[in-house]
Design a protein around this motif. Structure first.
Motif, short mmCIF file in Angstrom:
data_model
loop_
_atom_site.label_atom_id
_atom_site.label_comp_id
_atom_site.label_asym_id
_atom_site.label_seq_id
_atom_site.Cartn_x
_atom_site.Cartn_y
_atom_site.Cartn_z
N LEU A 1 -16.25 9.80 -21.26
CA LEU A 1 -17.05 8.98 -22.17
C LEU A 1 -16.40 8.84 -23.54
CD1 LEU A 1 -20.60 10.31 -21.28
CD2 LEU A 1 -19.71 8.04 -20.81
N GLY A 2 -15.49 9.73 -23.87
CA GLY A 2 -14.81 9.66 -25.16
C GLY A 2 -13.44 8.99 -25.10
N GLU A 3 -13.11 8.39 -23.96
CA GLU A 3 -11.79 7.80 -23.77
C GLU A 3 -11.75 6.32 -24.14
OE1 GLU A 3 -8.97 9.34 -22.85
OE2 GLU A 3 -10.04 11.27 -22.82
N ARG A 4 -10.58 5.88 -24.58
CA ARG A 4 -10.35 4.48 -24.93
C ARG A 4 -9.53 3.85 -23.80
NH1 ARG A 4 -10.66 4.11 -31.05
NH2 ARG A 4 -11.38 6.19 -31.67
N PHE A 5 -10.22 3.51 -22.72
CA PHE A 5 -9.52 3.05 -21.53
C PHE A 5 -8.74 1.76 -21.75
CE2 PHE A 5 -12.99 5.67 -19.77
CZ PHE A 5 -12.20 6.60 -19.10
N GLU A 6 -9.19 0.96 -22.70
CA GLU A 6 -8.50 -0.28 -22.99
C GLU A 6 -7.04 -0.03 -23.42
OE1 GLU A 6 -12.89 -0.85 -24.09
OE2 GLU A 6 -11.36 0.73 -24.20
N SER A 7 -6.79 1.18 -23.94
CA SER A 7 -5.45 1.53 -24.42
C SER A 7 -4.70 2.46 -23.47
CB SER A 7 -5.55 2.20 -25.80
OG SER A 7 -6.18 1.35 -26.73
N LEU A 8 -5.26 2.72 -22.31
CA LEU A 8 -4.68 3.70 -21.39
C LEU A 8 -4.17 3.08 -20.09
CD1 LEU A 8 -7.30 6.60 -21.72
CD2 LEU A 8 -5.04 6.44 -22.80
N MET A 9 -4.04 1.76 -20.07
CA MET A 9 -3.70 1.10 -18.82
C MET A 9 -2.32 1.47 -18.27
SD MET A 9 -6.23 -0.59 -17.68
CE MET A 9 -7.89 -0.94 -18.26
N GLU A 10 -1.41 1.91 -19.14
CA GLU A 10 -0.07 2.28 -18.68
C GLU A 10 0.00 3.72 -18.17
OE1 GLU A 10 2.92 1.47 -21.56
OE2 GLU A 10 2.37 -0.64 -21.80
N LEU B 1 -3.01 3.25 -14.21
CA LEU B 1 -4.40 2.81 -14.19
C LEU B 1 -4.47 1.29 -14.17
CD1 LEU B 1 -7.48 3.15 -14.50
CD2 LEU B 1 -7.11 3.33 -16.99
N GLY B 2 -3.68 0.63 -15.03
CA GLY B 2 -3.74 -0.82 -15.12
C GLY B 2 -3.30 -1.52 -13.86
N SER B 3 -2.25 -1.02 -13.21
CA SER B 3 -1.77 -1.63 -11.97
C SER B 3 -2.82 -1.51 -10.88
CB SER B 3 -0.47 -0.95 -11.53
OG SER B 3 -0.06 -1.43 -10.26
N CYS B 4 -3.43 -0.32 -10.75
CA CYS B 4 -4.45 -0.12 -9.72
C CYS B 4 -5.69 -0.95 -10.02
CB CYS B 4 -4.80 1.36 -9.63
SG CYS B 4 -5.91 1.77 -8.26
N PRO C 1 -8.10 -5.56 -21.01
CA PRO C 1 -7.03 -6.47 -20.61
C PRO C 1 -7.44 -7.26 -19.37
CG PRO C 1 -6.16 -4.27 -21.04
CD PRO C 1 -7.65 -4.15 -21.04
N GLU C 2 -7.04 -8.52 -19.32
CA GLU C 2 -7.29 -9.32 -18.13
C GLU C 2 -6.48 -8.75 -16.96
OE1 GLU C 2 -9.32 -11.83 -17.45
OE2 GLU C 2 -10.20 -11.60 -19.45
N PRO C 3 -7.09 -8.62 -15.78
CA PRO C 3 -6.36 -8.05 -14.65
C PRO C 3 -5.02 -8.73 -14.39
CG PRO C 3 -8.68 -8.22 -14.11
CD PRO C 3 -8.50 -8.88 -15.44
N GLY C 4 -4.97 -10.05 -14.56
CA GLY C 4 -3.73 -10.77 -14.32
C GLY C 4 -2.61 -10.40 -15.27
N HIS D 1 -3.12 9.25 -11.47
CA HIS D 1 -3.34 10.63 -11.01
C HIS D 1 -3.37 11.61 -12.18
CE1 HIS D 1 1.07 10.92 -11.38
NE2 HIS D 1 0.91 12.23 -11.39
N VAL D 2 -2.61 11.30 -13.24
CA VAL D 2 -2.62 12.16 -14.43
C VAL D 2 -3.96 12.04 -15.15
CG1 VAL D 2 -1.57 12.55 -16.69
CG2 VAL D 2 -0.12 12.10 -14.70
N LEU D 3 -4.46 10.82 -15.29
CA LEU D 3 -5.75 10.61 -15.93
C LEU D 3 -6.87 11.31 -15.16
CD1 LEU D 3 -5.75 6.86 -17.05
CD2 LEU D 3 -5.92 8.87 -18.53
N ARG D 4 -6.86 11.17 -13.86
CA ARG D 4 -7.90 11.82 -13.06
C ARG D 4 -7.88 13.32 -13.26
NH1 ARG D 4 -6.70 8.24 -7.65
NH2 ARG D 4 -8.28 6.61 -7.96
N ARG D 5 -6.69 13.89 -13.26
CA ARG D 5 -6.60 15.34 -13.44
C ARG D 5 -7.05 15.75 -14.83
NH1 ARG D 5 -1.70 15.88 -11.87
NH2 ARG D 5 -0.69 15.83 -13.92
N ARG D 6 -6.62 15.02 -15.85
CA ARG D 6 -7.00 15.36 -17.22
C ARG D 6 -8.49 15.23 -17.45
NH1 ARG D 6 -7.55 12.55 -21.93
NH2 ARG D 6 -6.55 10.62 -21.24
#
Length: 241
Positions: free
Chosen positions: A189-198, A72-75, A59-62, A202-207
Motif C-alpha cells: 500500500l505504500g508503493e509507487r507502482f507507477e515508478s516500478l515498472m522496470e 512488472l511492466g512487461s508482465c 503507464p499505458e500498457p502499449g 519476482h523481486v517485487l513479490r519477494r520484497r
C-alpha cells in the motif's frame, strides 16, 4: 465492552465466511473508518503518498512492451493485452482533494492499481479469481475495500453487463487463503507502482511478502462474465510469471 480492533473485525468476517457485501455495514462505521485511517498511516510509505496525493498516470500498457522480460511492466502489458483490458475499469469516482481521508485515498489506489494487484498476486480475470483478488485486497485494507464496494454498489453502471462479475461478488464469500496473502503483503500500500515498472516481478513479490499461490489455483480457468471476454488462463506453470 471494548470495540473490536479493525484486524479482529476483518478476521471475524473471514472466519465466518461472510460475503463481500456483508462487510460493508460492519466496516463502514465512523469509528472503524477512523481505525482504518490510523492503520493505513502506519504502513511504511503510505503516509507520504497520502500527504502528496500521489497520483501520476499509470503507464499505458502499449508503452511497456519494450521493458525487460520478467519485469512488472512487461508482465502487466502482456496481461492487459491477453485479457483485452484497459485501465480505469471500475465505475467509481476518485476523491483526491485536500480533504480526502487516508481510507478514501486508499480506495483510489486500490481502484487505480487493481490490475497491477492482479499481476502481483497471479490472479486471473475469471469470476472465481475476482473474488480471490478482492479477498487479497481485503487483507490489505478491509475498510477501504468495504468503502469501495459501497460506492460501486450505488453507481448506475453497476447493473450493466460490463460489470456483471463485479456486481456478483457482493454475494461471494471471502476466501481465507487470499485474505492471509493480503495481510502478509500490506506494505504494498505504500508503493509507487507507477515508478516500478522496470523492476523484476519476482523481486517485487519477494520484497513485498507476496507468497506464491497454491499450485492448484495458479492458472485457474473459468468464465469471465465482466466485459464479455473469456480467455485461457494467463498465469500457468509454463509461463512461470
Amino acid at each position: 465492552m471494548t470495540t473490536p480492533s479493525l484486524n479482529q473485525l476483518a478476521r471475524d468476517l473471514v472466519s465466518r465466511r461472510a460475503t463481500l457485501g456483508e462487510t460493508i455495514p460492519v466496516l463502514s462505521r465512523a469509528e472503524v473508518l477512523a481505525a482504518s485511517d490510523a492503520a493505513l498511516l502506519s504502513v511504511p510509505g503510505f503516509r507520504r503518498l497520502h500527504a502528496e496525493r500521489w497520483d501520476p498516470a499509470l503507464p499505458e500498457p502499449g508503452d511497456l512492451t519494450a521493458l525487460p522480460e520478467g519485469s512488472l511492466g512487461s508482465c502487466y502489458a502482456r496481461y492487459m493485452a491477453h485479457y483485452r483490458l484497459s485501465p480505469d475499469f471500475f465505475p467509481i469516482q476518485s476523491r483526491l482533494g485536500p480533504d480526502a481521508t487516508p481510507t478514501q485515498y486508499a480506495v483510489h489506489r486500490l481502484n487505480k492499481c487493481h490490475d497491477v494487484f492482479h499481476v502481483l498476486g497471479s490472479y486471473e480475470t475469471s469470476d472465481a479469481d475476482e473474488v480471490a483478488v478482492q479477498s487479497f485486497v481485503f487483507g490489505l485494507a478491509p475498510a477501504a475495500l468495504a468503502l469501495f464496494l459501497a460506492e460501486a454498489a450505488v453507481h448506475p453502471d453497476i447493473v450493466t453487463e460490463r460489470y456483471k462479475h463485479l456486481h456478483d461478488i457482493y454475494s461471494s464469500h471471502l476466501q481465507a487463503q487470499d485474505f492471509e496473502r493480503g495481510v502478509a503483503a500490506v506494505s504494498l500500500l505504500g508503493e509507487r507502482f507507477e515508478s516500478l515498472m522496470e523492476q523484476p516481478l519476482h523481486v517485487l513479490r519477494r520484497r513485498l511478502g507476496i507468497s506464491e499461490r497454491t499450485p492448484s489455483l495458479l492458472g485457474h480457468q473459468g468464465e469471465n462474465s465482466c466485459a464479455g471476454f473469456t480467455s485461457l488462463p494467463f498465469f500457468t506453470a509454463a509461463r512461470a510469471v
